[in-house]
Design a protein around this motif. Sequence first.
Motif, PDB file in Angstrom:
ATOM      1  N   ALA A 177      44.753  33.880  37.811  1.00  0.00           N
ATOM      2  CA  ALA A 177      46.011  34.612  37.648  1.00  0.00           C
ATOM      3  C   ALA A 177      45.868  35.762  36.664  1.00  0.00           C
ATOM      4  CB  ALA A 177      47.104  33.645  37.173  1.00  0.00           C
ATOM      5  N   VAL A 178      45.209  35.516  35.543  1.00  0.00           N
ATOM      6  CA  VAL A 178      45.051  36.561  34.527  1.00  0.00           C
ATOM      7  C   VAL A 178      44.264  37.747  35.075  1.00  0.00           C
ATOM      8  CG1 VAL A 178      43.835  37.078  32.367  1.00  0.00           C
ATOM      9  CG2 VAL A 178      45.313  35.076  32.517  1.00  0.00           C
ATOM     10  N   TRP A 179      43.201  37.457  35.801  1.00  0.00           N
ATOM     11  CA  TRP A 179      42.387  38.558  36.327  1.00  0.00           C
ATOM     12  C   TRP A 179      43.022  39.213  37.541  1.00  0.00           C
ATOM     13  CZ3 TRP A 179      38.830  41.411  34.163  1.00  0.00           C
ATOM     14  CH2 TRP A 179      38.283  40.946  32.963  1.00  0.00           C
ATOM     15  N   ALA A 180      43.880  38.514  38.262  1.00  0.00           N
ATOM     16  CA  ALA A 180      44.635  39.152  39.340  1.00  0.00           C
ATOM     17  C   ALA A 180      45.552  40.227  38.766  1.00  0.00           C
ATOM     18  CB  ALA A 180      45.450  38.113  40.111  1.00  0.00           C
ATOM     19  N   ILE A 181      46.215  39.907  37.658  1.00  0.00           N
ATOM     20  CA  ILE A 181      47.092  40.882  37.007  1.00  0.00           C
ATOM     21  C   ILE A 181      46.286  42.074  36.510  1.00  0.00           C
ATOM     22  CG2 ILE A 181      48.618  41.247  35.027  1.00  0.00           C
ATOM     23  CD1 ILE A 181      49.440  38.281  35.325  1.00  0.00           C
ATOM     24  N   LYS A 182      45.140  41.811  35.906  1.00  0.00           N
ATOM     25  CA  LYS A 182      44.331  42.896  35.356  1.00  0.00           C
ATOM     26  C   LYS A 182      43.766  43.792  36.453  1.00  0.00           C
ATOM     27  CE  LYS A 182      42.366  42.101  31.526  1.00  0.00           C
ATOM     28  NZ  LYS A 182      43.017  43.144  30.691  1.00  0.00           N
ATOM     29  N   LEU A 183      43.331  43.182  37.554  1.00  0.00           N
ATOM     30  CA  LEU A 183      42.798  43.984  38.652  1.00  0.00           C
ATOM     31  C   LEU A 183      43.898  44.821  39.303  1.00  0.00           C
ATOM     32  CD1 LEU A 183      40.343  41.452  40.341  1.00  0.00           C
ATOM     33  CD2 LEU A 183      39.734  43.497  39.051  1.00  0.00           C
ATOM     34  N   ARG A 184      45.084  44.236  39.449  1.00  0.00           N
ATOM     35  CA  ARG A 184      46.187  44.993  40.062  1.00  0.00           C
ATOM     36  C   ARG A 184      46.554  46.193  39.214  1.00  0.00           C
ATOM     37  NH1 ARG A 184      48.148  47.952  42.589  1.00  0.00           N
ATOM     38  NH2 ARG A 184      50.034  47.916  43.845  1.00  0.00           N
ATOM     39  N   ALA A 185      46.471  46.050  37.893  1.00  0.00           N
ATOM     40  CA  ALA A 185      46.794  47.167  37.015  1.00  0.00           C
ATOM     41  C   ALA A 185      45.721  48.252  37.054  1.00  0.00           C
ATOM     42  CB  ALA A 185      46.958  46.667  35.581  1.00  0.00           C
ATOM     43  N   GLY A 186      44.487  47.895  37.378  1.00  0.00           N
ATOM     44  CA  GLY A 186      43.406  48.865  37.345  1.00  0.00           C
ATOM     45  C   GLY A 186      43.046  49.460  38.685  1.00  0.00           C
ATOM     46  N   PRO A 223      41.805  46.528  47.746  1.00  0.00           N
ATOM     47  CA  PRO A 223      40.679  46.356  46.819  1.00  0.00           C
ATOM     48  C   PRO A 223      40.905  45.231  45.817  1.00  0.00           C
ATOM     49  CG  PRO A 223      41.873  48.373  46.320  1.00  0.00           C
ATOM     50  CD  PRO A 223      42.381  47.893  47.627  1.00  0.00           C
ATOM     51  N   VAL A 224      42.179  44.980  45.463  1.00  0.00           N
ATOM     52  CA  VAL A 224      42.473  43.853  44.573  1.00  0.00           C
ATOM     53  C   VAL A 224      42.088  42.549  45.265  1.00  0.00           C
ATOM     54  CG1 VAL A 224      44.300  42.577  43.383  1.00  0.00           C
ATOM     55  CG2 VAL A 224      44.320  45.070  43.374  1.00  0.00           C
ATOM     56  N   ALA A 225      42.403  42.442  46.551  1.00  0.00           N
ATOM     57  CA  ALA A 225      42.048  41.239  47.313  1.00  0.00           C
ATOM     58  C   ALA A 225      40.532  41.061  47.357  1.00  0.00           C
ATOM     59  CB  ALA A 225      42.622  41.328  48.722  1.00  0.00           C
ATOM     60  N   ILE A 226      39.805  42.163  47.485  1.00  0.00           N
ATOM     61  CA  ILE A 226      38.344  42.088  47.477  1.00  0.00           C
ATOM     62  C   ILE A 226      37.860  41.594  46.117  1.00  0.00           C
ATOM     63  CG2 ILE A 226      36.233  43.466  47.551  1.00  0.00           C
ATOM     64  CD1 ILE A 226      37.612  45.202  49.673  1.00  0.00           C
ATOM     65  N   GLY A 227      38.444  42.143  45.047  1.00  0.00           N
ATOM     66  CA  GLY A 227      38.062  41.707  43.701  1.00  0.00           C
ATOM     67  C   GLY A 227      38.338  40.231  43.478  1.00  0.00           C
ATOM     68  N   LEU A 228      39.473  39.736  43.976  1.00  0.00           N
ATOM     69  CA  LEU A 228      39.811  38.327  43.801  1.00  0.00           C
ATOM     70  C   LEU A 228      38.907  37.430  44.643  1.00  0.00           C
ATOM     71  CD1 LEU A 228      43.719  38.504  43.706  1.00  0.00           C
ATOM     72  CD2 LEU A 228      42.127  38.213  41.795  1.00  0.00           C
ATOM     73  N   THR A 229      38.501  37.917  45.814  1.00  0.00           N
ATOM     74  CA  THR A 229      37.538  37.159  46.618  1.00  0.00           C
ATOM     75  C   THR A 229      36.219  37.030  45.874  1.00  0.00           C
ATOM     76  OG1 THR A 229      38.578  37.951  48.662  1.00  0.00           O
ATOM     77  CG2 THR A 229      36.340  37.069  48.826  1.00  0.00           C
ATOM     78  N   LEU A 230      35.799  38.115  45.243  1.00  0.00           N
ATOM     79  CA  LEU A 230      34.565  38.083  44.455  1.00  0.00           C
ATOM     80  C   LEU A 230      34.723  37.170  43.233  1.00  0.00           C
ATOM     81  CD1 LEU A 230      33.769  41.893  44.675  1.00  0.00           C
ATOM     82  CD2 LEU A 230      32.407  40.042  45.686  1.00  0.00           C
ATOM     83  N   LEU A 231      35.914  37.152  42.652  1.00  0.00           N
ATOM     84  CA  LEU A 231      36.172  36.239  41.544  1.00  0.00           C
ATOM     85  C   LEU A 231      36.034  34.796  42.008  1.00  0.00           C
ATOM     86  CD1 LEU A 231      37.181  35.432  38.729  1.00  0.00           C
ATOM     87  CD2 LEU A 231      39.522  35.795  39.533  1.00  0.00           C
ATOM     88  N   PHE A 232      36.565  34.499  43.173  1.00  0.00           N
ATOM     89  CA  PHE A 232      36.426  33.133  43.701  1.00  0.00           C
ATOM     90  C   PHE A 232      34.958  32.800  43.937  1.00  0.00           C
ATOM     91  CE2 PHE A 232      36.375  29.902  47.036  1.00  0.00           C
ATOM     92  CZ  PHE A 232      37.196  28.946  46.458  1.00  0.00           C
ATOM     93  N   LEU A 281      31.244  44.135  41.814  1.00  0.00           N
ATOM     94  CA  LEU A 281      30.944  44.728  43.116  1.00  0.00           C
ATOM     95  C   LEU A 281      32.130  45.526  43.653  1.00  0.00           C
ATOM     96  CD1 LEU A 281      28.993  41.800  44.821  1.00  0.00           C
ATOM     97  CD2 LEU A 281      28.086  44.068  44.269  1.00  0.00           C
ATOM     98  N   ALA A 282      33.343  45.155  43.259  1.00  0.00           N
ATOM     99  CA  ALA A 282      34.531  45.879  43.712  1.00  0.00           C
ATOM    100  C   ALA A 282      34.620  47.270  43.103  1.00  0.00           C
ATOM    101  CB  ALA A 282      35.796  45.083  43.366  1.00  0.00           C
ATOM    102  N   PHE A 283      33.907  47.509  42.007  1.00  0.00           N
ATOM    103  CA  PHE A 283      33.945  48.812  41.337  1.00  0.00           C
ATOM    104  C   PHE A 283      32.775  49.700  41.736  1.00  0.00           C
ATOM    105  CE2 PHE A 283      35.268  45.643  37.885  1.00  0.00           C
ATOM    106  CZ  PHE A 283      36.538  45.522  38.400  1.00  0.00           C
ATOM    107  N   VAL A 284      31.839  49.158  42.510  1.00  0.00           N
ATOM    108  CA  VAL A 284      30.619  49.898  42.847  1.00  0.00           C
ATOM    109  C   VAL A 284      30.890  51.143  43.688  1.00  0.00           C
ATOM    110  CG1 VAL A 284      28.455  49.752  44.152  1.00  0.00           C
ATOM    111  CG2 VAL A 284      29.070  47.946  42.548  1.00  0.00           C
ATOM    112  N   PRO A 285      31.754  51.105  44.721  1.00  0.00           N
ATOM    113  CA  PRO A 285      31.963  52.331  45.511  1.00  0.00           C
ATOM    114  C   PRO A 285      32.402  53.513  44.660  1.00  0.00           C
ATOM    115  CG  PRO A 285      32.872  50.434  46.661  1.00  0.00           C
ATOM    116  CD  PRO A 285      32.485  49.953  45.292  1.00  0.00           C
ATOM    117  N   ASP A 286      33.377  53.323  43.789  1.00  0.00           N
ATOM    118  CA  ASP A 286      33.834  54.417  42.927  1.00  0.00           C
ATOM    119  C   ASP A 286      32.738  54.840  41.961  1.00  0.00           C
ATOM    120  OD1 ASP A 286      37.301  54.497  42.719  1.00  0.00           O
ATOM    121  OD2 ASP A 286      36.247  53.107  44.009  1.00  0.00           O
TER     122      ASP A 286
END
Length: 371
Positions: free
Chosen positions: A130-139, A145-154, A344-349
């Motif tokens: 939950a904490v990192w979902a909030i942080k990823l959504r803000a960034g 891409p947030v869903a991709i980041g959360l999949t990688l978190l899992f 990995l979610a930040f690699v394209p940018d």
Amino acid sequence: MKLPAVQWLAEPTRFAAFSRSRARVVLGVLALFLLLSLTALIAIGPPAVSHDPTKRADDQSDVVLYESIVAGVQHGGPYYEVTADALRAGNYPLRPFVTFRLPGLAMTQAHLPRPVILGLLYLLVFSVFAVWAIKLRAGMTRWPPVAIGLTLLFGGLMAFVQPDLWAFHEIWAGLLVALALGIRKPGRWIEAVGIALVAMLIRETAALFALVMLATAWFEGQRREAIGWGVALACLAVALGFHAHAVGQVTTAADPASPGWTGLGGYGFFAKAMVLSTALQLFPMALAVLLFTLSLFGWAGWRDQAAGRVFLTLAAYGVALALFARPDTFYWALMVAPLSLIGLAFVPDALRDLFRQALDRRRITVTKVVR
């Protein structure tokens, strides 16, 4: 020069403002570490797991050890005597004192029903998520891409949702480190320090994370926060002093000593340990270690204060694993596994910005003025 347009992240990455020469150096370093990661193919790893339930005592010998210690305390045995007997029975070293885990986790688990222990573990996993979902959504700019980041978190949390690892100290400490990194904000650090202290009292190797946070806070001019991290480390030092004394009461010079911590496995061993601790183990090793290295690169690129601290924490444990871990202590990687794949979610940018800067050719335009 105008900064490049943003794709997934809400702001350009750190590399967007690099000079051409600096961007090329970073590309060279990235290429070097991608090559170094392939040394994982020849790095010595832990013994293969049979996945046979009848051989669990061999496949998860450390987990079985800690379960037996909890059971011994449940039956009224003093923690240090129970632990010494369990270590001797399993032919484990008893010296130096750090071969004994601090008693807090086992003592707590010995007084709780198994369903409550698992409930607390899954609550901690949910809190990290939950904490990192909030942080990823803000960034990030949008939800995909947030869903991709959360999949990688899992994917980084794969080992942490296995119920048979409830007694393993790195499982709890690694989740607490991830939670502390997620809730710490500029001007709001007391909660993170408190959580980190609990992590250190479960597994003293979490002190490396606290040292990174102390150094970063001091470098950023956050003196009060740095003092807070210093106080937490001092509390750990006091606890370790009492712990060492208690261990000395139940061990003798005749007990076997640890073979030491001079593995010198290098970056390849670090990358391999991270693969074995996350969902990357589902991929071929050559591809998996390349993906992990790219994830490190992604963390380095995200221009966020938390991202910088995550990258430095991963780097610090990477140095520790590369220099000191043995093949049978690869599980140190669990201390930083939860967040290890999100990069990995930040690699394209990050790659886009870095290549644009590295290939930038500034032109001088001459305009003829007619009077």
